[in-house]
Every structure is written in C-alpha cells, then in structure tokens.
Design a protein around this motif. Structure first.
Motif, PDB file in Angstrom:
ATOM      1  N   GLU A   1       0.830  -1.105   0.152  1.00 48.73           N
ATOM      2  CA  GLU A   1      -0.143  -0.027   0.110  1.00 48.73           C
ATOM      3  C   GLU A   1       0.952   1.336   0.142  1.00 48.73           C
ATOM      4  O   GLU A   1       1.911   1.049   0.649  1.00 48.73           O
ATOM      5  CB  GLU A   1      -0.745   0.059   1.205  1.00 48.73           C
ATOM      6  CG  GLU A   1      -2.391  -0.962   1.193  1.00 48.73           C
ATOM      7  CD  GLU A   1      -3.197  -0.366   2.190  1.00 48.73           C
ATOM      8  OE1 GLU A   1      -2.908   0.935   2.718  1.00 48.73           O
ATOM      9  OE2 GLU A   1      -3.942  -1.105   2.462  1.00 48.73           O
TER      10      GLU A   1
ATOM     11  N   PHE B   1      -5.513   7.210   0.226  1.00 51.45           N
ATOM     12  CA  PHE B   1      -5.160   6.060   0.794  1.00 51.45           C
ATOM     13  C   PHE B   1      -6.210   5.068   1.005  1.00 51.45           C
ATOM     14  O   PHE B   1      -6.104   3.964   0.635  1.00 51.45           O
ATOM     15  CB  PHE B   1      -4.473   6.504   1.840  1.00 51.45           C
ATOM     16  CG  PHE B   1      -3.213   7.041   1.853  1.00 51.45           C
ATOM     17  CD1 PHE B   1      -1.852   6.352   1.489  1.00 51.45           C
ATOM     18  CD2 PHE B   1      -2.724   8.336   2.594  1.00 51.45           C
ATOM     19  CE1 PHE B   1      -0.753   6.884   1.410  1.00 51.45           C
ATOM     20  CE2 PHE B   1      -1.373   8.820   2.533  1.00 51.45           C
ATOM     21  CZ  PHE B   1      -0.632   8.025   1.807  1.00 51.45           C
TER      22      PHE B   1
ATOM     23  N   ARG C   1       2.333  -2.335   4.553  1.00 55.75           N
ATOM     24  CA  ARG C   1       1.550  -1.291   4.979  1.00 55.75           C
ATOM     25  C   ARG C   1       0.180  -1.434   4.891  1.00 55.75           C
ATOM     26  O   ARG C   1      -0.279  -2.128   4.016  1.00 55.75           O
ATOM     27  CB  ARG C   1       1.924   0.118   4.404  1.00 55.75           C
ATOM     28  CG  ARG C   1       3.363   0.594   4.653  1.00 55.75           C
ATOM     29  CD  ARG C   1       3.218   2.110   4.375  1.00 55.75           C
ATOM     30  NE  ARG C   1       4.667   2.546   4.565  1.00 55.75           N
ATOM     31  CZ  ARG C   1       5.049   2.930   5.967  1.00 55.75           C
ATOM     32  NH1 ARG C   1       4.386   2.798   6.952  1.00 55.75           N
ATOM     33  NH2 ARG C   1       6.248   3.340   5.961  1.00 55.75           N
TER      34      ARG C   1
ATOM     35  N   GLN D   1      -1.397   9.542   9.492  1.00 51.67           N
ATOM     36  CA  GLN D   1      -2.397  10.786   9.177  1.00 51.67           C
ATOM     37  C   GLN D   1      -2.818  11.055  10.484  1.00 51.67           C
ATOM     38  O   GLN D   1      -3.302  12.079  10.964  1.00 51.67           O
ATOM     39  CB  GLN D   1      -3.738  10.559   8.449  1.00 51.67           C
ATOM     40  CG  GLN D   1      -3.120  10.540   6.932  1.00 51.67           C
ATOM     41  CD  GLN D   1      -2.272   9.616   6.336  1.00 51.67           C
ATOM     42  OE1 GLN D   1      -2.270   8.588   6.428  1.00 51.67           O
ATOM     43  NE2 GLN D   1      -0.982  10.076   5.804  1.00 51.67           N
TER      44      GLN D   1
HETATM   45  P1  TYD Z   1       6.566   4.188  -0.038  1.00 52.81           P
HETATM   46  O1  TYD Z   1       7.458   4.771  -0.983  1.00 52.81           O
HETATM   47  O2  TYD Z   1       5.746   2.883  -0.288  1.00 52.81           O
HETATM   48  O3  TYD Z   1       7.567   4.088   1.621  1.00 52.81           O
HETATM   49  P2  TYD Z   1       7.734   2.742   2.232  1.00 52.81           P
HETATM   50  O4  TYD Z   1       8.599   2.078   1.879  1.00 52.81           O
HETATM   51  O5  TYD Z   1       8.153   3.406   3.613  1.00 52.81           O
HETATM   52  O6  TYD Z   1       6.381   1.970   2.740  1.00 52.81           O
HETATM   53  O7  TYD Z   1       5.587   5.313   0.624  1.00 52.81           O
HETATM   54  C1  TYD Z   1       4.459   5.128   1.178  1.00 52.81           C
HETATM   55  C2  TYD Z   1       4.347   6.409   2.137  1.00 52.81           C
HETATM   56  O8  TYD Z   1       2.934   6.627   2.249  1.00 52.81           O
HETATM   57  C3  TYD Z   1       5.213   6.150   3.441  1.00 52.81           C
HETATM   58  O9  TYD Z   1       5.547   7.573   3.799  1.00 52.81           O
HETATM   59  C4  TYD Z   1       4.055   6.061   4.494  1.00 52.81           C
HETATM   60  C5  TYD Z   1       2.812   6.815   3.801  1.00 52.81           C
HETATM   61  N1  TYD Z   1       1.396   6.191   3.901  1.00 52.81           N
HETATM   62  C6  TYD Z   1       0.400   7.162   4.967  1.00 52.81           C
HETATM   63  O10 TYD Z   1       0.961   8.235   5.144  1.00 52.81           O
HETATM   64  N2  TYD Z   1      -0.785   6.598   4.973  1.00 52.81           N
HETATM   65  C7  TYD Z   1      -1.187   5.390   4.726  1.00 52.81           C
HETATM   66  O11 TYD Z   1      -2.194   5.039   4.982  1.00 52.81           O
HETATM   67  C8  TYD Z   1      -0.292   4.530   3.935  1.00 52.81           C
HETATM   68  C9  TYD Z   1      -0.536   3.191   3.446  1.00 52.81           C
HETATM   69  C10 TYD Z   1       0.918   5.174   3.627  1.00 52.81           C
END
Ligand code: TYD
Length: 213
Positions: free
Chosen positions: A36, A68, A94, A103
């Motif tokens: 995700e 999201f 995630r 959030q």
């Molecule tokens: P991503 O590049 O997949 O990062 P990571 O490798 O850390 O998972 O980016 C996902 C980004 O989105 C990460 O900063 C977390 C954020 N996120 C939210 O803020 N809310 C959410 O519900 C989800 C699923 C991710």
C-alpha cells in the motif's frame, strides 16, 4: 491469514517481505504479497497521484486520507479478500495502521474519524498479525540517503516523523496481542530470520488450532 508489515521510513519492510514470502512458500504455504498504497491497477494510479511531487504542497490532508482509503478499498476487494478466500497467506507492506500512524498521529487528524473511514474502506478487515520493524526515525531516514535524509528535514518534518513513531508505539500498546516487534537495526539476515521464525510459528499454531476444531 492476513499479515501486515509496518514501520517508519527506511525500516526495510520491502526486502523483509520478499524473503518472508520465499520462506513461507518453502514451508508449503500459498502466499500473496502486496503493498500500500497500490497493489491493483487502480490503486497504483491513486498511488501515483499521492506520490506526485508536484502535488506535494497543495494536497490537502483530507484529500490524501481519502486517496489512501480508495487505494485500500480497491486492494481489499480485488486482491486481499479473494486470496484469503483461496486459503492464501496474504503479506501486505503497510495497511490501515499506516493511516492511523501517519495521518492520525503524524498529521493529528481525529483517530475516531479515521477509524470510521478505514472501517468503511476495508469492510472491517483487520490483520491477524502485524510486524513492526523497529528503527529510530533518524536512523531509518538516514538509511534512505540524501533525498529523505533526516538532516535535510526541517523541524516540522522531523517532528512529524517523531509523532508517527510514537503513534505506532501507542497502537502497539492498545493491541499488543496483534503486534510483534522486530529490531530492524540487526543485520538483514538476522531481521529476516527473526521475522520468519515469528510468522512460521504463528501460522503453524493457527493450523493446529484449525485441525483440532
Ligand atoms: P513508500 O514509498 O511505499 O514508502 P515505504 O517504503 O516507507 O512504505 O511510501 C509510502 C508512504 O505513504 C510512506 O511515507 C507512508 C505513507 N502512508 C501514509 O501516510 N498513510 C497510509 O495509509 C499509507 C498506506 C502510507
């Protein structure tokens, strides 16, 4: 069984999930891995909108929250539910806890409201087990290098990421039976071995429970 991985930036979830999937397949489990935001064609398009840097300073937090959830709703309906119905182990990089941590605690949006929106998006689907890859915010971001580097962040961004980390700790405290914490600062092999040990034991225990009932 629905298993999710959570953690701050740079905690190494993505490589852990790949190794874990391989090990579980060796153990004879059918495994589906996903992430995700994204994981479906529609979700990947939503992901591109969320991640697009040109929206960075304009996207409202509410709009981001709903995007999201749109990606999540599609993933649950199109991918996760069907795989669970086929008896697969689903590993997701995630899930809803990220919304509560980022959030909710990070952007300080009302957790009660967020839980209701998540419930709507997921139909109430919750993970059976969640692994938290534990690394301090500073170290995780430093691992990411210059672009996401801790030292390049302003005070606001640093405080945001600290709140996210504290938020995860709070979520774990509220529901300790669902979470397992793995120290992500160990060597990659040690992290993988510990994660595999936890998940294989969890799945075997569950299988025994089903066999008995
Ligand atoms: P991503 O590049 O997949 O990062 P990571 O490798 O850390 O998972 O980016 C996902 C980004 O989105 C990460 O900063 C977390 C954020 N996120 C939210 O803020 N809310 C959410 O519900 C989800 C699923 C991710």
């Amino acid at each position: 069984m629905f298993i999710t991985l959570e953690g701050p930036e740079g905690s190494g979830k993505t490589s852990v999930i790949l190794k874990l999937a391989e090990r579980l397949r060796q153990e004879g489990f059918e495994v589906l891995t996903t992430r995700e935001p994204g994981g479906t064609d529609i979700g990947d398009e939503v992901r591109a909108v969320i991640m697009d840097l040109k929206h960075k300073d304009r996207m409202s937090t509410r709009s981001e929250i709903l995007l999201f959830q749109a990606s999540r709703a599609q993933l649950v309906e199109e991918v996760i539910h069907p795989a669970l119905n086929e008896g697969k182990v689903v590993l997701c990089d995630r899930y809803a806890d990220s919304t509560l941590a980022y959030q909710g605690y990070g952007h300080e949006i009302d957790l009660h409201v967020l839980r209701q929106i998540i419930e709507f998006a997921t139909g109430g689907l919750q993970p059976d087990l969640t692994l938290f890859l534990d690394i301090s915010v500073e170290e995780g971001l430093q691992r990411r290098g210059d672009d996401g580097g801790w030292n390049r962040m302003d005070d606001y961004e640093q405080a945001f990421h600290q709140r996210v980390y504290k938020g995860y700790m709070e979520l774990i405290r509220e529901e300790p039976q669902r979470w397992e914490i793995v120290l992500a600062t160990q060597s990659p092999d040690q992290v993988a071995a510990q994660v595999e040990h936890i998940v294989v034991n969890f799945l075997k225990k569950h299988k025994r429970k089903i066999a008995k009932s």
